[in-house]
Scaffold this active site. Sequence first.
Site, PDB file in Angstrom:
ATOM      1  N   ARG A 253       0.943  -1.110   0.046  1.00 62.63           N
ATOM      2  CA  ARG A 253      -0.100   0.101   0.100  1.00 62.63           C
ATOM      3  C   ARG A 253       0.836   1.304  -0.022  1.00 62.63           C
ATOM      4  O   ARG A 253       2.143   1.337   0.149  1.00 62.63           O
ATOM      5  CB  ARG A 253      -0.906  -0.200   1.202  1.00 62.63           C
ATOM      6  CG  ARG A 253      -1.676  -1.022   1.134  1.00 62.63           C
ATOM      7  CD  ARG A 253      -2.838  -1.368   2.659  1.00 62.63           C
ATOM      8  NE  ARG A 253      -3.306  -2.681   2.639  1.00 62.63           N
ATOM      9  CZ  ARG A 253      -4.384  -2.972   1.935  1.00 62.63           C
ATOM     10  NH1 ARG A 253      -4.846  -1.800   1.223  1.00 62.63           N
ATOM     11  NH2 ARG A 253      -4.964  -3.854   2.030  1.00 62.63           N
TER      12      ARG A 253
ATOM     13  N   HIS B  35      -2.520 -13.582   6.677  1.00 59.29           N
ATOM     14  CA  HIS B  35      -2.719 -13.404   5.212  1.00 59.29           C
ATOM     15  C   HIS B  35      -2.245 -14.432   4.604  1.00 59.29           C
ATOM     16  O   HIS B  35      -2.011 -14.616   3.457  1.00 59.29           O
ATOM     17  CB  HIS B  35      -2.127 -12.158   4.749  1.00 59.29           C
ATOM     18  CG  HIS B  35      -2.951 -10.800   5.141  1.00 59.29           C
ATOM     19  ND1 HIS B  35      -3.968 -10.289   4.615  1.00 59.29           N
ATOM     20  CD2 HIS B  35      -2.998 -10.357   6.459  1.00 59.29           C
ATOM     21  CE1 HIS B  35      -4.264  -9.222   5.186  1.00 59.29           C
ATOM     22  NE2 HIS B  35      -3.660  -9.173   6.489  1.00 59.29           N
TER      23      HIS B  35
ATOM     24  N   SER C 278       3.055  -1.553  11.560  1.00 60.72           N
ATOM     25  CA  SER C 278       1.788  -1.664  10.919  1.00 60.72           C
ATOM     26  C   SER C 278       0.781  -0.229  11.207  1.00 60.72           C
ATOM     27  O   SER C 278       0.997   0.519  12.111  1.00 60.72           O
ATOM     28  CB  SER C 278       1.185  -2.778  11.408  1.00 60.72           C
ATOM     29  OG  SER C 278      -0.497  -2.710  11.043  1.00 60.72           O
ATOM     30  N   SER C 279       0.289   0.128   9.949  1.00 58.93           N
ATOM     31  CA  SER C 279      -0.645   1.435  10.220  1.00 58.93           C
ATOM     32  C   SER C 279      -1.813   1.052  10.836  1.00 58.93           C
ATOM     33  O   SER C 279      -2.582   2.085  11.292  1.00 58.93           O
ATOM     34  CB  SER C 279      -0.884   1.767   8.583  1.00 58.93           C
ATOM     35  OG  SER C 279      -1.532   0.690   8.056  1.00 58.93           O
TER      36      SER C 279
ATOM     37  N   ASN D 184       5.645   2.414  15.007  1.00 70.07           N
ATOM     38  CA  ASN D 184       5.453   2.653  13.776  1.00 70.07           C
ATOM     39  C   ASN D 184       5.844   4.295  13.226  1.00 70.07           C
ATOM     40  O   ASN D 184       5.687   4.783  14.108  1.00 70.07           O
ATOM     41  CB  ASN D 184       3.934   2.304  13.501  1.00 70.07           C
ATOM     42  CG  ASN D 184       3.794   2.202  11.910  1.00 70.07           C
ATOM     43  OD1 ASN D 184       4.253   1.493  11.158  1.00 70.07           O
ATOM     44  ND2 ASN D 184       2.731   3.009  11.519  1.00 70.07           N
TER      45      ASN D 184
END
Length: 260
Positions: free
Chosen positions: A47, A132, A206-207, A231
Site C-alpha cells: 500500500r 494473510h 503496521s498502520s 510505527n
Amino acid sequence: MADDRHGIDDIDGETLDAVAEAIRTAETGVALTGAGVSTASGIPSFRGDDGIWERHDPADFHRRRLDADPAGFWADRLSLREAIYGDVDPEPNAAHAALARLESSGHLDAVLTQNIDGLHDDAGTDRVIELHGTHRRVVCDDCGHRRDAEAVFEQVAADGDPPPRCDCGGVYRPDVVLFGEPMPDVAMNEAQRLARDSDVFLAVGSSLSVQPASLLPKIAAEGDSTLVVVNYEETPRDASAAHVHRADVTQVLPAIVERL
Ligand code: ZN
C-alpha cells in the site's frame, strides 16, 4: 504517552525501560507485525504512494480472476512475485531477530503477522500466525493439498500458459488470502484469543488501518493489555496505546531486548 519520532537517540530511555518492564512482567506477550517490518528487509510495501498496488492492478489478483482465468492469474502472479522479491533473497532484519529473541527468552508467546514473506520463520520464531497466509506455499483449490511454491512458480515460468495443477486435477493457488476472500477462521480466532489473553501487545510496523490489524490491538487494549505501538506513521490505535514510538522498528525492538 511517549510520542517520539525517528532516530533511536530521540527516544527517551525511560519509556524503553517501561516497555521492557511491561514485557518482563507480562504472563502473555504477543506481537503483531506489518509491512514496516518487511520493508526493512528490502521488500516493497503493498500500500501507499510507492506501493505495489500503484503499479499492479489488485483486480488481477482477485478471487474472481482466479476462477475465470486461472492461467492469466498465474502469469500475473509470476510478474507480481518478481516485482516484490526480484532477484534478491530477502533476509530477516534486526526487528525479526529481536522478536525471535523475545520468544526464545520466554517473553513472547506468538507473532501474528500480516506479512506473507516467511521472514519470521527464517529468523527462528516458532509460533508465527500468518493472518494473510504465506507466499512460500501453494494450495490446491479442490483438495487442499499444500506444497512448496518455488517449483510451481518455476513451472509457470517455463510452461507459460496452463495453470499449475494438483494430482487431483484441481488448480493450485497461492496459499494467501486473495482479494474477495475472508480471513482464515482458524488463524483469526487464534489471533483474537491471543490478543484478548495478552498482558502486553506490541504492534510493530503496521498502520493498523486495515482489518484484521486494526481489530487485534483494540481487543488487546480493551482487555487491559499494555499496548505498545512502534510505527513511523500515526495509527488509529495510538490513543489507546501506553507507549508509542514513531521510530525505526529495527532500532526500537533491539533496544527493548537489550533492556530485558
Ligand atoms: Zn488437489
